[in-house]
Design an enzyme around this catalytic site. Structure first.
Site, PDB file in Angstrom:
ATOM      1  N   HIS A  74      64.583 -16.686  47.155  1.00  0.00           N
ATOM      2  CA  HIS A  74      64.920 -15.302  47.510  1.00  0.00           C
ATOM      3  C   HIS A  74      63.683 -14.665  48.124  1.00  0.00           C
ATOM      4  O   HIS A  74      62.562 -14.834  47.626  1.00  0.00           O
ATOM      5  CB  HIS A  74      65.341 -14.570  46.228  1.00  0.00           C
ATOM      6  CG  HIS A  74      65.483 -13.094  46.400  1.00  0.00           C
ATOM      7  ND1 HIS A  74      66.144 -12.538  47.470  1.00  0.00           N
ATOM      8  CD2 HIS A  74      65.056 -12.051  45.631  1.00  0.00           C
ATOM      9  CE1 HIS A  74      66.107 -11.224  47.354  1.00  0.00           C
ATOM     10  NE2 HIS A  74      65.456 -10.908  46.258  1.00  0.00           N
ATOM     11  N   CYS A 129      70.391  -9.684  43.820  1.00  0.00           N
ATOM     12  CA  CYS A 129      69.807 -10.706  44.697  1.00  0.00           C
ATOM     13  C   CYS A 129      70.055 -12.127  44.181  1.00  0.00           C
ATOM     14  O   CYS A 129      69.788 -13.098  44.890  1.00  0.00           O
ATOM     15  CB  CYS A 129      68.318 -10.450  44.867  1.00  0.00           C
ATOM     16  SG  CYS A 129      67.973  -8.770  45.375  1.00  0.00           S
ATOM     17  N   ASN A 136      63.701  -7.876  52.367  1.00  0.00           N
ATOM     18  CA  ASN A 136      64.523  -8.392  51.269  1.00  0.00           C
ATOM     19  C   ASN A 136      65.987  -8.053  51.567  1.00  0.00           C
ATOM     20  O   ASN A 136      66.387  -6.895  51.484  1.00  0.00           O
ATOM     21  CB  ASN A 136      64.043  -7.727  49.971  1.00  0.00           C
ATOM     22  CG  ASN A 136      64.882  -8.107  48.764  1.00  0.00           C
ATOM     23  OD1 ASN A 136      65.951  -8.686  48.902  1.00  0.00           O
ATOM     24  ND2 ASN A 136      64.402  -7.760  47.588  1.00  0.00           N
TER      25      ASN A 136
HETATM   26  O1  UT7 Z   1      65.080  -8.019  44.930  1.00  0.00           O
HETATM   27  C1  UT7 Z   1      64.397  -6.855  44.503  1.00  0.00           C
HETATM   28  C2  UT7 Z   1      63.188  -7.271  43.839  1.00  0.00           C
HETATM   29  N1  UT7 Z   1      62.112  -6.315  43.984  1.00  0.00           N
HETATM   30  C3  UT7 Z   1      60.854  -6.775  44.119  1.00  0.00           C
HETATM   31  O2  UT7 Z   1      60.612  -7.949  44.233  1.00  0.00           O
HETATM   32  C4  UT7 Z   1      59.750  -5.756  44.105  1.00  0.00           C
HETATM   33  C5  UT7 Z   1      58.474  -6.375  43.665  1.00  0.00           C
HETATM   34  N2  UT7 Z   1      57.403  -5.400  43.743  1.00  0.00           N
HETATM   35  C6  UT7 Z   1      56.667  -5.198  44.875  1.00  0.00           C
HETATM   36  O3  UT7 Z   1      56.873  -5.872  45.875  1.00  0.00           O
HETATM   37  C7  UT7 Z   1      55.567  -4.195  44.815  1.00  0.00           C
HETATM   38  O4  UT7 Z   1      55.531  -3.611  43.530  1.00  0.00           O
HETATM   39  C8  UT7 Z   1      55.703  -3.073  45.880  1.00  0.00           C
HETATM   40  C9  UT7 Z   1      55.357  -3.623  47.244  1.00  0.00           C
HETATM   41  C10 UT7 Z   1      57.106  -2.465  45.911  1.00  0.00           C
HETATM   42  C11 UT7 Z   1      54.714  -1.943  45.584  1.00  0.00           C
HETATM   43  O5  UT7 Z   1      53.382  -2.475  45.483  1.00  0.00           O
HETATM   44  P1  UT7 Z   1      52.427  -2.083  44.269  1.00  0.00           P
HETATM   45  O6  UT7 Z   1      51.122  -2.693  44.530  1.00  0.00           O
HETATM   46  O7  UT7 Z   1      53.131  -2.448  43.004  1.00  0.00           O
HETATM   47  O8  UT7 Z   1      52.325  -0.507  44.437  1.00  0.00           O
HETATM   48  P2  UT7 Z   1      52.558   0.640  43.368  1.00  0.00           P
HETATM   49  O9  UT7 Z   1      54.015   1.023  43.347  1.00  0.00           O
HETATM   50  O10 UT7 Z   1      51.899   0.323  42.067  1.00  0.00           O
HETATM   51  O11 UT7 Z   1      51.751   1.810  44.046  1.00  0.00           O
HETATM   52  C12 UT7 Z   1      50.324   1.726  44.232  1.00  0.00           C
HETATM   53  C13 UT7 Z   1      49.894   2.880  45.115  1.00  0.00           C
HETATM   54  C14 UT7 Z   1      50.441   4.246  44.672  1.00  0.00           C
HETATM   55  O12 UT7 Z   1      49.451   5.211  44.963  1.00  0.00           O
HETATM   56  P3  UT7 Z   1      48.522   5.814  43.794  1.00  0.00           P
HETATM   57  O13 UT7 Z   1      49.487   6.413  42.827  1.00  0.00           O
HETATM   58  O14 UT7 Z   1      47.788   4.616  43.215  1.00  0.00           O
HETATM   59  O15 UT7 Z   1      47.669   6.769  44.517  1.00  0.00           O
HETATM   60  C15 UT7 Z   1      51.607   4.447  45.571  1.00  0.00           C
HETATM   61  O16 UT7 Z   1      51.887   5.823  45.786  1.00  0.00           O
HETATM   62  O17 UT7 Z   1      50.365   2.679  46.437  1.00  0.00           O
HETATM   63  C16 UT7 Z   1      51.114   3.829  46.858  1.00  0.00           C
HETATM   64  N3  UT7 Z   1      52.208   3.366  47.706  1.00  0.00           N
HETATM   65  C17 UT7 Z   1      52.100   3.268  49.034  1.00  0.00           C
HETATM   66  N4  UT7 Z   1      51.090   3.510  49.870  1.00  0.00           N
HETATM   67  C18 UT7 Z   1      51.290   3.296  51.176  1.00  0.00           C
HETATM   68  C19 UT7 Z   1      53.450   2.962  47.319  1.00  0.00           C
HETATM   69  N5  UT7 Z   1      54.164   2.604  48.401  1.00  0.00           N
HETATM   70  C20 UT7 Z   1      53.343   2.787  49.472  1.00  0.00           C
HETATM   71  C21 UT7 Z   1      53.518   2.570  50.834  1.00  0.00           C
HETATM   72  N6  UT7 Z   1      52.466   2.829  51.656  1.00  0.00           N
HETATM   73  N7  UT7 Z   1      54.663   2.106  51.364  1.00  0.00           N
END
Ligand code: UT7
Length: 336
Positions: A258, A118, A288
């Protein structure tokens, strides 16, 4: 700076997006998620995805044509094409070679791709700036394009909610009026945390030797890890860019970052003390789009009248590698 230093003019910027729209509600057909979950954590409502045989090269070509038209530079006047993609549809020929061919350029100008995910546009700008500053090349086309949707595991709700497809392009040329449009530019990388976002090429060893472990070709991301790293370094990094340029936040008209996560953008915005009208965000509609996200944000916001020209802007990006970079630029009238 030597006497022979040739300043850079940003001559044209263009973009292109696929037509197919996939909303957060659509994604609920694939896995357990909700519009509320996705929107509140990322700022994304929908994204555009390639369909059929359409790919990043098709999108890149249209973006390139749009940028060239704005620049007034004809394809046959180009001296170099650089393409930046997180994951090109083909590793070779390079996207840049495809674009050279599809623009009908028959002068054998060099064309190559860079992989800085990116941060690709900023990396491309820095490389192009070096060639122009030193007088090696005059007219350079940068195409930043991605069709990440083809490499996502569409059962992985942590990653596939985030990305969209699109292309942006920028034409840089030697500034004949002596006015430099790149006021400051910097690029960085930290390979030691590269495992935060990766995509393997799929392959296998010679059948006469021990087999290698199997890899899928999907994009893998530790979203929480990326978020934590970027939220920590980026606001300070952007502040440092200004300091290196000898400028203050209030000297700049726009932040065009970005588009990866609205909360990360807001962290930078807060640090700079900018009001919403100074910060370009279109992540809500496109997700993104990787390398393409900065040029799409720039050109589209000008088209919509949200960004005025004859102004200055901070461009900044980060992505797999991990890589990051930023540029403080002058946006001349007529560039998009
Ligand atoms: O250019 C590439 C750069 N990439 C980025 O900028 C990514 C930056 N990171 C993010 O935007 C966030 O980390 C995400 C949006 C991808 C994820 O958010 P998060 O708050 O970090 O979620 P997490 O991965 O820590 O997951 C928290 C919970 C999990 O459930 P449990 O294990 O706590 O029960 C996941 O299974 O949320 C769950 N989860 C979802 N639930 C509903 C993960 N994805 C989803 C989803 N819908 N799409």
């Amino acid at each position: 700076m030597t006497n022979n230093y040739i300043p850079v003019k940003i001559a044209g910027v263009g973009y292109s997006l696929p037509e197919t729209v996939i909303t957060n509600d659509d994604l609920t057909k694939l896995y357990d998620t909700s519009d509320e979950w996705i929107y509140s954590r990322t700022g994304i409502k929908e994204r555009r995805l390639v369909s059929g045989d359409e790919d990043a090269i098709d999108l890149g070509l249209v973006a390139a044509e749009n940028a060239l038209k704005k620049s007034g530079i004809k394809p046959e006047e180009l001296d170099l094409i650089i393409a930046a993609s997180s994951a090109p549809p083909q590793l070779y020929p390079a996207i840049a070679c495809h674009i050279q061919s599809r623009l009908g350029i028959e002068t054998d100008i060099p064309a190559f791709d860079i992989t800085a995910a990116c941060s690709g546009l900023i990396y491309g700008m820095h490389v192009a700036k070096g060639f122009i500053n030193s007088g090696i090349y005059k007219n350079i086309l940068i195409v930043a394009t991605d069709n990440n949707s083809r490499y996502l595991d569409w059962s992985d709700r942590g990653t596939s909610i985030l990305f969209g497809d699109g292309a942006g392009a920028m034409v840089l040329t030697a500034a004949e009026d002596g006015v430099d449009d790149i006021l400051y530019i910097d690029i960085k990388a930290k390979g030691s945390i590269g495992e935060l976002i990766y995509k393997d090429n799929v392959g296998q060893n010679c059948p006469l030797v021990e087999p290698c472990s199997e890899h899928d070709g999907f994009i893998h991301m530790n979203g929480r890890g990326v978020y934590t790293f970027v939220a920590k370094i980026l606001p300070k990094y952007v502040e440092d860019l200004l300091e290196h340029a000898g400028m203050k936040a209030e000297d700049i008209d726009y932040l065009i970052p970005h588009q990866a996560n609205l909360r990360i953008i807001q962290a930078v915005q807060e640090r700079l003390g900018y009001s919403d009208d100074k910060v370009v965000t279109n992540i809500k509609y496109y997700g993104n789009t990787s390398a393409a996200s900065i040029p799409i944000a720039l050109a589209e916001s000008v088209e919509k009248g949200n960004v005025k020209l004859d102004t200055t802007a901070i461009l900044c990006g980060f992505g797999a590698g991990m890589t990051w970079g930023g540029a403080i630029v002058r946006l001349r009238e007529g560039i998009c």
